[in-house]
Motif scaffolding. Structure first.
Motif, PDB file in Angstrom:
ATOM      1  N   GLU A 189       0.811  -1.293   0.102  1.00 44.80           N
ATOM      2  CA  GLU A 189      -0.156  -0.080  -0.005  1.00 44.80           C
ATOM      3  C   GLU A 189       0.806   1.145   0.066  1.00 44.80           C
ATOM      4  N   ARG A 190       0.747   1.977  -1.132  1.00 47.74           N
ATOM      5  CA  ARG A 190       1.548   3.501  -1.049  1.00 47.74           C
ATOM      6  C   ARG A 190       0.872   4.452  -0.193  1.00 47.74           C
ATOM      7  N   GLY A 191      -0.614   4.317   0.006  1.00 47.90           N
ATOM      8  CA  GLY A 191      -1.229   5.362   0.540  1.00 47.90           C
ATOM      9  C   GLY A 191      -1.656   4.746   1.931  1.00 47.90           C
ATOM     10  N   PRO A 192      -3.222   4.835   2.072  1.00 42.95           N
ATOM     11  CA  PRO A 192      -3.941   4.124   3.485  1.00 42.95           C
ATOM     12  C   PRO A 192      -3.511   2.706   3.321  1.00 42.95           C
ATOM     13  N   ASP A 193      -3.553   1.836   4.397  1.00 40.86           N
ATOM     14  CA  ASP A 193      -3.347   0.472   4.156  1.00 40.86           C
ATOM     15  C   ASP A 193      -4.522  -0.333   5.033  1.00 40.86           C
ATOM     16  N   SER A 194      -5.366   0.310   5.516  1.00 36.74           N
ATOM     17  CA  SER A 194      -6.498  -0.436   6.222  1.00 36.74           C
ATOM     18  C   SER A 194      -7.328   0.683   6.628  1.00 36.74           C
ATOM     19  N   PHE A 195      -8.537   0.236   7.486  1.00 32.71           N
ATOM     20  CA  PHE A 195      -9.497   0.983   8.026  1.00 32.71           C
ATOM     21  C   PHE A 195     -10.147   0.543   9.206  1.00 32.71           C
ATOM     22  N   LEU A 196     -10.752   1.343   9.910  1.00 37.33           N
ATOM     23  CA  LEU A 196     -11.385   1.007  11.155  1.00 37.33           C
ATOM     24  C   LEU A 196     -12.647   0.342  11.066  1.00 37.33           C
ATOM     25  N   ALA A 197     -12.871  -0.942  11.469  1.00 35.24           N
ATOM     26  CA  ALA A 197     -13.993  -1.862  11.201  1.00 35.24           C
ATOM     27  C   ALA A 197     -15.338  -1.350  11.897  1.00 35.24           C
ATOM     28  N   ARG A 198     -14.990  -0.595  12.854  1.00 37.13           N
ATOM     29  CA  ARG A 198     -16.442   0.026  13.611  1.00 37.13           C
ATOM     30  C   ARG A 198     -17.115   0.998  12.952  1.00 37.13           C
ATOM     31  N   LYS A 199     -16.095   1.848  11.848  1.00 41.68           N
ATOM     32  CA  LYS A 199     -16.974   2.652  11.062  1.00 41.68           C
ATOM     33  C   LYS A 199     -17.506   1.971   9.745  1.00 41.68           C
ATOM     34  N   LEU A 200     -18.915   1.874   9.734  1.00 45.57           N
ATOM     35  CA  LEU A 200     -19.505   1.025   9.047  1.00 45.57           C
ATOM     36  C   LEU A 200     -19.731   1.517   7.529  1.00 45.57           C
ATOM     37  N   PRO A 201     -19.539   2.768   7.161  1.00 44.43           N
ATOM     38  CA  PRO A 201     -19.887   3.051   5.945  1.00 44.43           C
ATOM     39  C   PRO A 201     -18.858   2.686   4.938  1.00 44.43           C
ATOM     40  N   ILE A 202     -17.777   1.883   5.102  1.00 44.15           N
ATOM     41  CA  ILE A 202     -16.883   1.266   4.324  1.00 44.15           C
ATOM     42  C   ILE A 202     -17.397  -0.183   4.074  1.00 44.15           C
ATOM     43  N   ILE A 203     -17.651  -0.747   5.143  1.00 45.85           N
ATOM     44  CA  ILE A 203     -18.031  -2.115   5.007  1.00 45.85           C
ATOM     45  C   ILE A 203     -19.616  -2.149   4.208  1.00 45.85           C
TER      46      ILE A 203
END
Ligand SMILES: Cc1cc2nc3c(=O)[nH]c(=O)nc-3n(C[C@H](O)[C@H](O)[C@H](O)COP(=O)(O)OP(=O)(O)OC[C@H]3O[C@@H](n4cnc5c(N)ncnc54)[C@H](O)[C@@H]3O)c2cc1C
Ligand SMILES: Cc1c2[nH]c(c1CCC(=O)O)Cc1[nH]c(c(CCC(=O)O)c1C)Cc1[nH]c(c(CCC(=O)O)c1C)Cc1[nH]c(c(C)c1CCC(=O)O)C2
Length: 482
Positions: A63-77
């Motif tokens: 990953e050259r930018g972001p590598d992951s995200f917080l699972a508790r923030k649902l909009p991405i899921i």
């Protein structure tokens, strides 16, 4: 104004995750609501995704930018589900969750029970080797200290020093929060970054007690049923083939949306007068001009300011400073490493005098990223007040990072390859007063430039899920006016 036909023309400027999410929800919701919208995405870069940029190389997922995200923030899921890629999600390695912080040249594990650097388990806190006894005692004064919060917003640094003292701020809060904003705590707004801290003090008179209560009263995470148990338990999530999976899926889902790539917007021109056939014209570098009834600006604040300055007061946009960072990813043969690592990585406070601000032991944090016989490290360079290192020439940067790594980890392995990514002016710093500033700016736009909207990482959160939520909110706001 004369309108041709009944289709509203919406131009989304910027094809990062904010712009892509807004285009996706504009398309989907317009269809659901039986409204007609013609969406065009314009991006100055040749490819979609903005800061999201996954490189596949020699069996590694880098990953050259972001590598992951917080699972508790649902909009991405939810977006992953909407795109049919929820099966591509992956959890962080069970055995790679501890993070370390450096103090006096040594790595110390983050004490258990810290919530964003705030102690909630006082037993483990008292045992940490990261702080002196005086430092710990000072932090605990928070429990009995009257609340002396100023009215309105405050900087994170002032707030934390006031409540839990300067030693914990210097050795825990600052490096940890730099691992999110690459920022200087004395310049970041508490209300726009961690409103729950201010709320803890307001409601319980103590940051520590308030954070303990917030943890206790937290309704259990409503993870969607379609997520496997293993993913529900993980604090961070990513995609098996990297975050670009989401960009590719959005690209597919938006095949019928018009787009202009590699052609930056240089101006937005209001049209008025009897003969105008649209509210605005969006002018591009190539000279192409696209008529628009609605313009959604999702580019970084300083670019948005350039576009809007001829039309409206943009002081609030100019107030958002951006920090430049770089990351240096290095791969190694596992066999040349004389030590293993049981955590996700480590953070380096300013006072340690290194050039790296943090290092993620990527091959241990995310098993999908590396072949079994290799190690992948990602080192971060550059933070507010210390950005020059991020702009060093390649060879100097590689050398500086390798020296730092050798110092901290005591290894002398030579990398198989190194990938450098520079991200100039990439991390927005929400200044004190940011929430009020954003409301004032949006009110001014709606008054003086109706149909022009601003959203993206500069406003309602820098995390990918927040960008998706902001993109969706902007889409719904525009749709409500059609
Ligand atoms: C190094 C780094 C690490 C990060 N790590 C994480 C992480 O692990 N987890 C997480 O959740 N978040 C992380 N973030 C934050 C997250 O990646 C960003 O906040 C998010 O990707 C921003 O998306 P955006 O669409 O708002 O902006 P951008 O991705 O910046 O997209 C804006 C787009 O606008 C385009 N553009 C600019 N000017 C013009 C113009 N004049 N005309 C047309 N197009 C233009 C650009 O080319 C770009 O594609 C990280 C950020 C950085 C920099
Ligand atoms: C320990 C650590 C962190 N972050 C990092 C480490 C290094 C070692 C390791 O990988 O273990 C690495 C990191 N992550 C990020 C940065 C800053 C930007 C950069 O220099 O690339 C850095 C230096 C962006 C980020 N890192 C994160 C975000 C997004 C947060 C969000 O969605 O709001 C960004 C932009 C997530 C993050 N990252 C961290 C925390 C505490 C959080 C938020 C947790 C929470 O809110 O509960 C800590």
């Amino acid at each position: 104004m004369r309108r041709i036909g009944m289709i509203d023309r919406i131009v989304v400027i910027g094809g990062g995750i904010s712009g892509l999410s807004s285009a996706f929800y504009l398309q989907r919701e317009a269809e659901r609501q039986g409204k007609k919208a013609h969406v065009t995405i314009i991006d100055g870069a040749p490819v979609l995704g903005g800061k999201i940029n996954t490189l596949q190389r020699d069996g590694f997922v880098i990953e050259r930018g972001p590598d992951s995200f917080l699972a508790r923030k649902l909009p991405i899921i939810e977006l992953a589900k909407d795109l049919g890629i929820e099966n591509e999600l992956t959890a962080q390695n069970e055995n790679g969750k501890t993070s370390y912080i450096m103090r006096d040249g040594k790595l110390h594990p983050m004490p258990k029970g810290m919530v964003l650097g705030i102690p909630t388990n006082l037993d483990t806190f008292m045992q940490t080797t990261l702080l002196s006894d005086e430092g710990k005692a000072r932090s605990l004064e928070d429990l009995d200290m009257p609340s002396d919060a100023p009215d309105g917003d405050e900087s994170l640094g002032d707030f934390l020093s006031r409540r839990i003292g300067s030693e914990i701020v210097k050795h825990i809060s600052e490096p940890l929060l730099a691992g999110i904003y690459a920022g200087d705590l004395s310049k970041l707004s508490i209300r726009a970054t961690f409103p729950q801290f201010a709320e803890a003090e307001r409601q319980y008179g103590s940051l520590i007690r308030g954070t303990q209560m917030q943890q206790q009263n937290k309704t259990p995470q409503q993870a969607p049923d379609y997520l496997p148990e293993e993913l529900k338990k993980s604090v961070f999530l990513s995609f098996k083939n990297g975050l670009s999976t989401m960009v590719d899926a959005l690209d597919q889902a938006l095949q019928s949306v018009d787009r202009r790539m590699g052609d930056a917007v240089t101006a937005i021109r209001p049209l008025d007068g009897e003969d105008a056939t649209a509210r605005y014209e969006v002018v591009m570098e190539s000279g192409e001009v696209i008529p628009a009834d609605h313009v959604l600006v999702t580019v970084p604040a300083f670019r948005a300011a350039d576009l809007l300055e001829p039309l409206v007061d943009v002081a609030e946009l100019r107030a958002i400073n951006y920090v430049s960072v770089a990351n240096v990813v290095m791969s190694f043969e596992k066999s040349t490493f004389d030590r293993s690592f049981d955590g996700s990585g480590f953070l380096v406070p300013r006072s340690e005098g290194l050039r790296i601000t943090a290092c993620t032991w990527t091959s241990n944090k995310w098993l999908h990223t590396s072949p079994d016989d290799k190690v992948l490290l990602r080192c971060y360079v550059g933070r507010s007040g210390d950005e020059a290192a991020a702009m060093l020439p390649d060879e100097e940067l590689k050398k500086a990072v390798l020296e730092d790594i050798q110092k901290v980890l005591g290894i002398d392995a030579v990398p198989i390859f190194t990938e450098i990514t520079r991200l100039p002016r990439s991390m927005p710093q929400y200044p004190v007063g940011h929430l009020d500033n954003t409301s004032a700016l949006r009110a001014r736009l709606s008054e003086e430039l109706p149909g022009v909207y601003v959203t993206g990482a500069a406003f309602g959160g820098v995390g990918l899920p927040d960008c998706i939520r902001s993109g969706k909110d902007a889409a719904m706001e525009i749709l409500a006016t059609l």
